[in-house]
Design a protein around this motif. Sequence first.
Motif, short mmCIF file in Angstrom:
data_model
loop_
_atom_site.label_atom_id
_atom_site.label_comp_id
_atom_site.label_asym_id
_atom_site.label_seq_id
_atom_site.Cartn_x
_atom_site.Cartn_y
_atom_site.Cartn_z
N ALA A 230 0.86 -1.18 0.00
CA ALA A 230 0.00 0.00 0.00
C ALA A 230 0.89 1.23 0.00
CB ALA A 230 -0.90 0.01 1.24
N GLU A 232 0.90 5.49 0.27
CA GLU A 232 0.20 6.73 0.59
C GLU A 232 0.75 7.81 -0.33
OE1 GLU A 232 -2.16 9.37 1.46
OE2 GLU A 232 -2.45 7.53 2.63
N ASP A 267 -4.65 -0.68 -7.67
CA ASP A 267 -5.98 -0.30 -7.21
C ASP A 267 -5.86 1.10 -6.61
OD1 ASP A 267 -8.64 -0.29 -6.45
OD2 ASP A 267 -8.24 -1.28 -4.55
N GLY A 268 -6.71 2.02 -7.07
CA GLY A 268 -6.69 3.37 -6.53
C GLY A 268 -5.72 4.28 -7.27
N GLY A 269 -5.76 5.55 -6.91
CA GLY A 269 -4.88 6.53 -7.53
C GLY A 269 -5.48 7.09 -8.80
N ASP A 270 -5.55 8.43 -8.89
CA ASP A 270 -6.07 9.04 -10.11
C ASP A 270 -4.98 9.01 -11.19
OD1 ASP A 270 -4.28 11.10 -9.46
OD2 ASP A 270 -5.84 12.33 -8.54
N THR A 273 -1.69 10.83 -10.31
CA THR A 273 -0.91 10.13 -9.29
C THR A 273 -0.22 8.91 -9.88
OG1 THR A 273 -2.39 10.89 -7.53
CG2 THR A 273 -1.05 8.94 -7.08
N ARG A 274 -0.94 8.14 -10.66
CA ARG A 274 -0.34 6.95 -11.27
C ARG A 274 0.78 7.34 -12.24
NH1 ARG A 274 -4.46 1.98 -12.52
NH2 ARG A 274 -5.45 1.86 -10.47
N VAL A 324 -2.09 -1.05 -3.58
CA VAL A 324 -3.22 -0.16 -3.35
C VAL A 324 -2.66 1.24 -3.14
CG1 VAL A 324 -5.15 0.41 -1.85
CG2 VAL A 324 -4.61 -2.00 -2.32
N ILE A 325 -3.14 2.20 -3.94
CA ILE A 325 -2.70 3.59 -3.82
C ILE A 325 -3.78 4.37 -3.10
CG2 ILE A 325 -1.97 5.66 -5.05
CD1 ILE A 325 -1.30 3.83 -7.44
N ALA A 326 -3.41 4.99 -1.99
CA ALA A 326 -4.36 5.79 -1.21
C ALA A 326 -4.01 7.27 -1.38
CB ALA A 326 -4.30 5.41 0.26
N ALA A 328 -3.87 11.25 -2.92
CA ALA A 328 -3.45 11.85 -4.18
C ALA A 328 -2.25 12.76 -3.92
CB ALA A 328 -4.59 12.65 -4.80
#
Length: 338
Positions: A230, A232, A267-270, A273-274, A324-326, A328
């Motif tokens: 994960a 942040e 999973d996650g991250g706009d 961000t990605r 998992v990216i939480a 931004a």
Amino acid sequence: MRHLTPPSHPDLLVGNDTSDDAAVWRLSEGQLLVSSTDFFAPIVDDARTWGRIAAANAASDIYAMGASPLFALNLAAWPREVLPLDLLGEVLAGGADAAAEGGWVVAGGHTIDGPEPLYGMAVTGISTPAAGNGLLTNAGGQAGQALVLTKPLGTGLLATALKRSDPEAVARDGALSEAYEAGVAEMCRLNDAAAAAAIRAGATAATDVTGFGLLGHLAELAAASGVGAAVEAGAVPLLPDVIELATGGFVPGGTGRNLEHLAERLDGGDELTRSVLGDPQTSGGLLFSLDPGRAGEAVRELRDSGHAAAVIGELTGGSVGTIVIAGALTGSNIAGSR
């Protein structure tokens, strides 16, 4: 390359099974030989600086294994009908500068004629676990450990912006010029202090962050360790102007390939961000995992020595090799703004 038979020998402790940073060969019960190579085309205009960055990048694989470089062999391709050999001499001098700073010897090498200039090193190092110079691999991570990143991201975005910009415009743009200088300083920085801090703090897994970006190399570490991860996003340090460059369309082609390869494991991250977390790095920092209670210790030590280090996430018991990216990215991600 999947059709190739993996190398096997009782003294080959680390091969290419887990996509680790270097090969490791057992010399004796107390000494391990560590070897890797890397080279690339120019990424800066100054020949000597390019040589220094390429050498630092090649040695980074050795540091990522918790080892110390002993000696290196230069590897170069040079279009001698187009570029003067004196310029190659400057490139090699830059490599020698990095070696002198890191305490390894450039023992020779090989140069060939080529259509474009390429330079790097084959580096050999040593690990002596019994003496405290312990071996780190990308397969030693454990669920619950914290993740520490030792350099800010963004060199791929900076290089792309400079390639697409008029040199005079860059010179007039104080912000881009400042970001460029910060990026060059980080690419020239050796990962020796980062490796030493990781070992002192009890890290059990490490890798360096280069062409596959933070996400790609973290995915490899997680997969090799049999865990998930994960991140942040708000904690990841960035070079100046990186967010603006990403939103301005200066995302390198390698980012898309990196993210496409990871599509089913993220999973996650706009999109922004990605794009930044997948940015291909040159001579990036180390990424290592360790007990959460000692992560702050390692970060403080590194920040005291000038590194923009940060705890950026953790290894988890989630699906193996997934991330998992939480959150931004924000302006507070810029190194030095905290």
